[in-house]
Design a protein around this motif. Structure first.
Motif, PDB file in Angstrom:
ATOM      1  N   ARG A 165       0.820  -1.219   0.000  1.00  0.00           N
ATOM      2  CA  ARG A 165       0.000   0.000   0.000  1.00  0.00           C
ATOM      3  C   ARG A 165       0.854   1.271   0.000  1.00  0.00           C
ATOM      4  O   ARG A 165       0.482   2.287  -0.606  1.00  0.00           O
ATOM      5  N   ALA A 166       1.982   1.256   0.658  1.00  0.00           N
ATOM      6  CA  ALA A 166       2.830   2.443   0.746  1.00  0.00           C
ATOM      7  C   ALA A 166       3.276   2.876  -0.654  1.00  0.00           C
ATOM      8  O   ALA A 166       3.563   2.030  -1.505  1.00  0.00           O
ATOM      9  N   PRO A 167       3.332   4.180  -0.912  1.00  0.00           N
ATOM     10  CA  PRO A 167       3.723   4.653  -2.247  1.00  0.00           C
ATOM     11  C   PRO A 167       5.053   4.086  -2.723  1.00  0.00           C
ATOM     12  O   PRO A 167       5.208   3.739  -3.900  1.00  0.00           O
ATOM     13  N   GLU A 168       6.025   4.006  -1.817  1.00  0.00           N
ATOM     14  CA  GLU A 168       7.330   3.501  -2.220  1.00  0.00           C
ATOM     15  C   GLU A 168       7.319   1.998  -2.507  1.00  0.00           C
ATOM     16  O   GLU A 168       8.275   1.445  -3.065  1.00  0.00           O
ATOM     17  N   ALA A 202      -0.466   0.263  -3.856  1.00  0.00           N
ATOM     18  CA  ALA A 202      -1.618  -0.583  -4.197  1.00  0.00           C
ATOM     19  C   ALA A 202      -2.890  -0.117  -3.495  1.00  0.00           C
ATOM     20  O   ALA A 202      -2.852   0.322  -2.343  1.00  0.00           O
ATOM     21  N   GLN A 203      -4.005  -0.247  -4.201  1.00  0.00           N
ATOM     22  CA  GLN A 203      -5.325   0.082  -3.662  1.00  0.00           C
ATOM     23  C   GLN A 203      -6.239  -1.139  -3.572  1.00  0.00           C
ATOM     24  O   GLN A 203      -7.179  -1.158  -2.784  1.00  0.00           O
ATOM     25  N   ILE A 204      -5.971  -2.133  -4.415  1.00  0.00           N
ATOM     26  CA  ILE A 204      -6.814  -3.329  -4.503  1.00  0.00           C
ATOM     27  C   ILE A 204      -5.899  -4.540  -4.644  1.00  0.00           C
ATOM     28  O   ILE A 204      -4.835  -4.462  -5.267  1.00  0.00           O
ATOM     29  N   SER A 205      -6.325  -5.668  -4.075  1.00  0.00           N
ATOM     30  CA  SER A 205      -5.566  -6.910  -4.194  1.00  0.00           C
ATOM     31  C   SER A 205      -6.497  -8.048  -4.574  1.00  0.00           C
ATOM     32  O   SER A 205      -7.650  -8.101  -4.124  1.00  0.00           O
TER      33      SER A 205
END
Length: 586
Positions: free
Chosen positions: A418-421, A425-428
């Motif tokens: 989820r972390a930008p680096e 991710a927004q969905i799995s």
């Protein structure tokens, strides 16, 4: 004259009493041959804590079964009962294995079967999990490294399989099979010889089930066409009996311990319908179901015997063939399932005791020693605590098609990326075939690393990619309309918390999925979403070809590491709720 008659009578009596005397050297009218079949062992060296259901009339509903040491003894007992025998495996001997085998690249399982002594093994789809080069290493031996894990950690060097792995319909670019297509075994009794020919086949949809790179350069030909074309070649080598050993299967509604073709269905059926009547026996697998079907009752023109021995070494199929030594053809055939009962266990449903109505096999000392050697090497990692759980996580599909355990894995993947680096991710999504075991904590709620490994044994990495809302909808439509993903047999992906949609299987193709939302907000076709999946799905596995069209890929860590991290940071972990996906009419 009387004296002469007496001498003649004594000589005749003596002749009858001698084993090798008058008439005993004549060939037997029938030669009994046993084919001992199994399938889908999946590296289950230790007892898999599985029970075989049996009819209630036998006095209990479940019989504990499995474990390589008990399996070895059961095979030895059948070999002793049948001097003329062949032991064959119908695929997935390795792959999707517990840690005690998988940590060592399934070398322990191959070594166990070398000790047990089998004749032929037909490669299944899971034999290609680590790529075809690693499959060749399992056959030929050696320590060449083709995966992230190290080969030859215990056995230096690894000797390879002492039995042929057959891949009749797995063809290289030059048209030759990757490994031998067929095998021959001859049996001789009092001057009569019967030759049995074996054809080893892998389901042709294998490329949709493994990482595409692992089968690059290979073509999986039609199973029935391949088998039919090889029969004349086997006949030319003297084969009297033809056995097809195929990693494809079906199911029936007959009880495990009783033969019957009732309700026969599955992908094996179209193959059987086109298979030559010259085939005598079809030993099948893949579906993890157990059945014995006299297919002649379904199609009198194809009177072969169809068998499958379930999964994880819990069963063996004892196939008995009576071969006419004059016509050199099978006169009678029958089969029964042998439950490999070895030891009781306590599972999620309570205690499963030994059943007095079925034989109990003693562990084979040599195989038990081999398993213990690898178990001891893996034990520190297997027993390492990773966190607490608030209840069992089961892979059983809910009415919507998702599963509690699949949703948990999707949540873990999302948390890891989820972390930008790490990809933002927004969905799995998690495919059901990648979830290999239930996750049940102990009495104190503790979960250990070996359990997580059993759930996700493939060693996939995570990948985050961008998809439009329209692409996301197309991906979800492929659950019901792509390759082997159909309305009749959908492959529903579990999803992460916050994402939801609904589907209606009564709707036309391309219109079954609707109402995509993320945290309650509708997803528009032009929206861009960051989605994390395993490298297997990202490369188009399980017929989800749309996943390959994602953009701006960011690689993540290993899927198993993500699940372990989730338990370490979220303990005690509660089983996630259902209802992320809504199926119309359910």
């Amino acid at each position: 004259m009387g004296s002469n008659r007496f001498i003649h009578g004594a000589a005749w009596a003596l002749c009858l009493s001698l084993i090798a005397g008058c008439g005993s050297s004549a060939p037997p009218p029938l030669m009994d041959i046993a084919v001992i079949g199994f399938n889908d062992f999946h590296g289950q060296l230790e007892p898999p804590r599985q029970a075989v259901p049996v009819p209630a009339a036998t006095g209990a509903a479940q019989v504990p079964a499995g474990g390589a040491a008990y399996f070895a003894s059961a095979i030895a007992a059948l070999k002793a009962r049948h001097p003329h025998h062949a032991v064959v495996s119908a695929g997935d001997m390795v792959g999707a294995s517990p840690l005690v085998s998988a940590l060592f690249l399934d070398e322990p399982t191959v070594e166990a079967f070398n000790a047990i002594g089998i004749d032929f093994h037909a490669a299944g789809n899971h034999e290609f999990d680590r790529g075809w080069r690693e499959l060749l290493r399992l056959q030929h031996g050696g320590c060449d490294k083709h995966t992230l894990r190290e080969p030859c950690q215990i056995s230096r060097p690894f000797a390879g399989a002492g039995f042929p792995i057959l891949t009749a319909n797995t063809l290289q670019e030059d048209g030759r099979p990757l490994l031998p297509a067929t095998g021959i075994k001859r049996f001789t009794e009092r001057g009569a010889t019967v030759t049995v020919g074996f054809i080893g086949l892998t389901l042709r949809t294998t490329p949709t089930m493994v990482t595409p790179a692992g089968v690059a350069g290979l073509r999986f030909a039609d199973e029935a066409e391949t088998a039919n074309a090889l029969i004349p070649l086997l006949r030319a080598q003297g084969a009297d009996v033809i056995v097809a050993v195929i990693h494809e299967g079906g199911s029936t509604t007959a009880p495990v311990t009783e033969p019957g073709c009732e309700g026969l269905s599955g992908d094996i059926v179209p193959i059987l319908q086109r298979l030559s009547p010259e085939v005598d026996v079809v030993v099948s697998g893949h579906t993890h179901r157990a059945y014995i079907c006299d297919y002649g009752r379904v199609d009198p023109a194809r009177p072969f015997l169809l068998t499958s021995a379930g999964v994880y070494g819990t069963l063996l199929t004892e196939i008995r063939l009576a071969v006419d030594t004059r016509t050199r053809r099978v006169a009678r055939k029958s089969a029964r399932q042998v439950i490999v009962q070895g030891e009781a266990f306590t599972g999620a449903q309570g205690r499963v005791a030994l059943h007095p109505g079925f034989p109990v096999f003693a562990p084979d000392a040599g195989v038990a020693s081999l398993v213990e050697r690898y178990r001891a090497a893996a034990a520190p990692l297997v027993q390492r605590p990773v966190g607490q759980a608030g209840g069992p996580f089961l892979r059983q599909q809910l009415p919507s098609g998702e599963s509690v355990l699949g949703n948990l894995i999707a949540d873990a993947q999302l948390a890891a990326t989820r972390a930008p680096e790490r990809g933002g991710a927004q969905i799995s999504f998690m495919n059901p075939g990648g979830v290999r075991a239930d996750l049940v904590p102990d009495e104190q709620g503790l979960v250990r690393y070996g359990q997580l490994f059993a759930v996700q044994p493939f060693g996939n990495s995570l990948e985050v990619r961008s998809y439009s809302g329209a692409q996301l909808r197309e991906i979800l439509e492929q659950q019901f309309d792509s390759g082997t993903n159909t309305v009749q047999r959908p492959r529903v992906l579990s999803v992460s918390e916050g994402f939801g949609y609904r589907y209606d299987l009564s709707r036309p193709r391309g219109e079954r999925v609707s109402g995509l939302t993320l945290h309650g907000a509708p997803i528009a076709p032009g929206d861009t979403l960051r989605v994390v999946v395993s490298s297997y799905l990202a490369s188009g596995g399980d017929n989800f070809t749309m996943f390959t069209e994602g953009r701006d890929a960011v690689g993540g860590g290993q899927d198993l590491d993500a699940l372990e991290d989730y338990f370490r940071t979220h303990s005690p972990v509660a089983p996630p709720g259902a209802g992320r996906i809504v199926r119309a009419g359910s």
